[in-house]
Design a protein around this motif. Sequence first.
Motif, PDB file in Angstrom:
ATOM      1  N   THR A 183      -2.124  -0.484  -4.096  1.00  0.00           N
ATOM      2  CA  THR A 183      -3.195   0.363  -3.620  1.00  0.00           C
ATOM      3  C   THR A 183      -2.687   1.652  -3.179  1.00  0.00           C
ATOM      4  OG1 THR A 183      -3.276  -0.879  -1.639  1.00  0.00           O
ATOM      5  CG2 THR A 183      -4.707  -1.723  -3.223  1.00  0.00           C
ATOM      6  N   CYS A 184      -3.396   2.467  -2.928  1.00  0.00           N
ATOM      7  CA  CYS A 184      -2.986   3.837  -2.464  1.00  0.00           C
ATOM      8  C   CYS A 184      -4.054   4.409  -1.572  1.00  0.00           C
ATOM      9  CB  CYS A 184      -2.568   4.715  -3.561  1.00  0.00           C
ATOM     10  SG  CYS A 184      -3.799   5.242  -4.558  1.00  0.00           S
ATOM     11  N   GLU A 185      -3.698   5.432  -0.609  1.00  0.00           N
ATOM     12  CA  GLU A 185      -4.505   6.120   0.287  1.00  0.00           C
ATOM     13  C   GLU A 185      -3.876   7.508   0.540  1.00  0.00           C
ATOM     14  OE1 GLU A 185      -5.778   6.176   4.899  1.00  0.00           O
ATOM     15  OE2 GLU A 185      -5.287   4.456   4.048  1.00  0.00           O
ATOM     16  N   LYS A 186      -4.698   8.635   0.424  1.00  0.00           N
ATOM     17  CA  LYS A 186      -4.104   9.930   0.740  1.00  0.00           C
ATOM     18  C   LYS A 186      -4.304  10.091   2.128  1.00  0.00           C
ATOM     19  CE  LYS A 186      -4.644  14.815  -0.667  1.00  0.00           C
ATOM     20  NZ  LYS A 186      -4.988  15.362   0.731  1.00  0.00           N
ATOM     21  N   ILE A 241       0.060   8.647   0.252  1.00  0.00           N
ATOM     22  CA  ILE A 241       0.054   9.831  -0.338  1.00  0.00           C
ATOM     23  C   ILE A 241       0.077  10.973   0.252  1.00  0.00           C
ATOM     24  CG2 ILE A 241      -0.312  11.343  -2.380  1.00  0.00           C
ATOM     25  CD1 ILE A 241      -1.023   8.949  -3.911  1.00  0.00           C
ATOM     26  N   ILE A 279      -0.961  14.398  -6.824  1.00  0.00           N
ATOM     27  CA  ILE A 279      -1.836  13.208  -6.315  1.00  0.00           C
ATOM     28  C   ILE A 279      -2.104  12.575  -7.452  1.00  0.00           C
ATOM     29  CG2 ILE A 279      -3.981  12.707  -4.998  1.00  0.00           C
ATOM     30  CD1 ILE A 279      -3.395  15.277  -3.382  1.00  0.00           C
ATOM     31  N   LYS A 310       0.802  -1.128   0.080  1.00  0.00           N
ATOM     32  CA  LYS A 310       0.067  -0.084   0.046  1.00  0.00           C
ATOM     33  C   LYS A 310       0.877   1.204  -0.021  1.00  0.00           C
ATOM     34  CE  LYS A 310      -4.154   1.875   2.124  1.00  0.00           C
ATOM     35  NZ  LYS A 310      -5.449   1.792   2.754  1.00  0.00           N
ATOM     36  N   TRP A 342       0.494  10.022  -8.879  1.00  0.00           N
ATOM     37  CA  TRP A 342       0.989   9.150  -8.054  1.00  0.00           C
ATOM     38  C   TRP A 342      -0.039   8.033  -7.923  1.00  0.00           C
ATOM     39  CZ3 TRP A 342       3.767  12.224  -3.310  1.00  0.00           C
ATOM     40  CH2 TRP A 342       4.822  12.765  -3.810  1.00  0.00           C
ATOM     41  N   THR A 343      -1.232   8.451  -7.938  1.00  0.00           N
ATOM     42  CA  THR A 343      -2.437   7.731  -7.701  1.00  0.00           C
ATOM     43  C   THR A 343      -2.348   6.713  -9.100  1.00  0.00           C
ATOM     44  OG1 THR A 343      -3.882   9.061  -6.545  1.00  0.00           O
ATOM     45  CG2 THR A 343      -5.128   7.323  -7.771  1.00  0.00           C
ATOM     46  N   ALA A 372       0.336   4.088  -8.949  1.00  0.00           N
ATOM     47  CA  ALA A 372       0.130   3.342  -8.060  1.00  0.00           C
ATOM     48  C   ALA A 372      -0.724   2.128  -8.768  1.00  0.00           C
ATOM     49  CB  ALA A 372      -0.574   3.950  -6.718  1.00  0.00           C
TER      50      ALA A 372
END
Length: 209
Positions: free
Chosen positions: A26-29, A5, A13, A2, A16-17, A20
Motif C-alpha cells: 500500500t502507499c501514501e503520498k 512517497i 508519483i 506501507k 511509484w504508485t 507499489a
Amino acid sequence: MKLFIVSDNAKVIARWTLIAGNTQHTCEKLSLDLSHVNADKLEGIGLLHLASLTAGEVGHYLNVYSRIKWIAFSDVPSDSEGLKCLEAGCRGYINTYTTESLCEELFDVVARNDIWAGPSITKLLLNQYLSDRPGLKNAGAALNDVYNRLTRREEMVMRAVLTGAANKEIARDLSITERTVKAHVASILRKTQSKDRVSLIVKFSNRVA
C-alpha cells in the motif's frame, strides 16, 4: 509493508504508485509541507525523490519520520551523493527509474533492516569508516573464528559479500539462485551478530584471508 512517497513529480508519483500496487504494497503520498500529525508513529518504507527536495528537507524527513526506513532515489545517481545519503541515515540509494523487479528486491532488503547500495558506494563508506578507526585492522583471528561457525557455502558467500558483490553477482559466480544467496546472507548476519550488510563489511572486510 506501507510505502510513503515524497515527490512533487507527477510522473514519478504515478510510477511509484503503480510499482507499489504491483508488488503488493500500500502507499501514501506525504506532503512536501513537512507536516504530519502522526509523524513519529508512521512505520514502513519511505521513497525520497531527491530532485524534489533540498538537503535540509531530506534531513527533516529522516529526523521527524524516524520510524520509516528511507530510500533515496536519484535522477542522476553518483557515488558522492549516495554516500551522503547513507551517512545521513538512508537505508538505500538507487536510480529513480530503476526497474520494477529491482524495486521489489530493494523493498525486501530494506524491510529486513539491510542496506541497499552499489558496490562502489559500499566500498567508499567502508574505507571512510576504517580510515577513522585504524584499530579495526588488527584482529585477523576474529574472521577465522567466524568462518569456523559458518558452513562452507556460507563462507564462500561471506567472502564475496566482503568484496561488495551484489546478490546477483554472487549467485552467478557460485552457480546458485539469488534466493539461496539471500538465505545464506541472512544466516551469516545472524551468526556474526551483524544488523546489516554494511555493518558486516565494517567488522570484517579488512580481515579477509
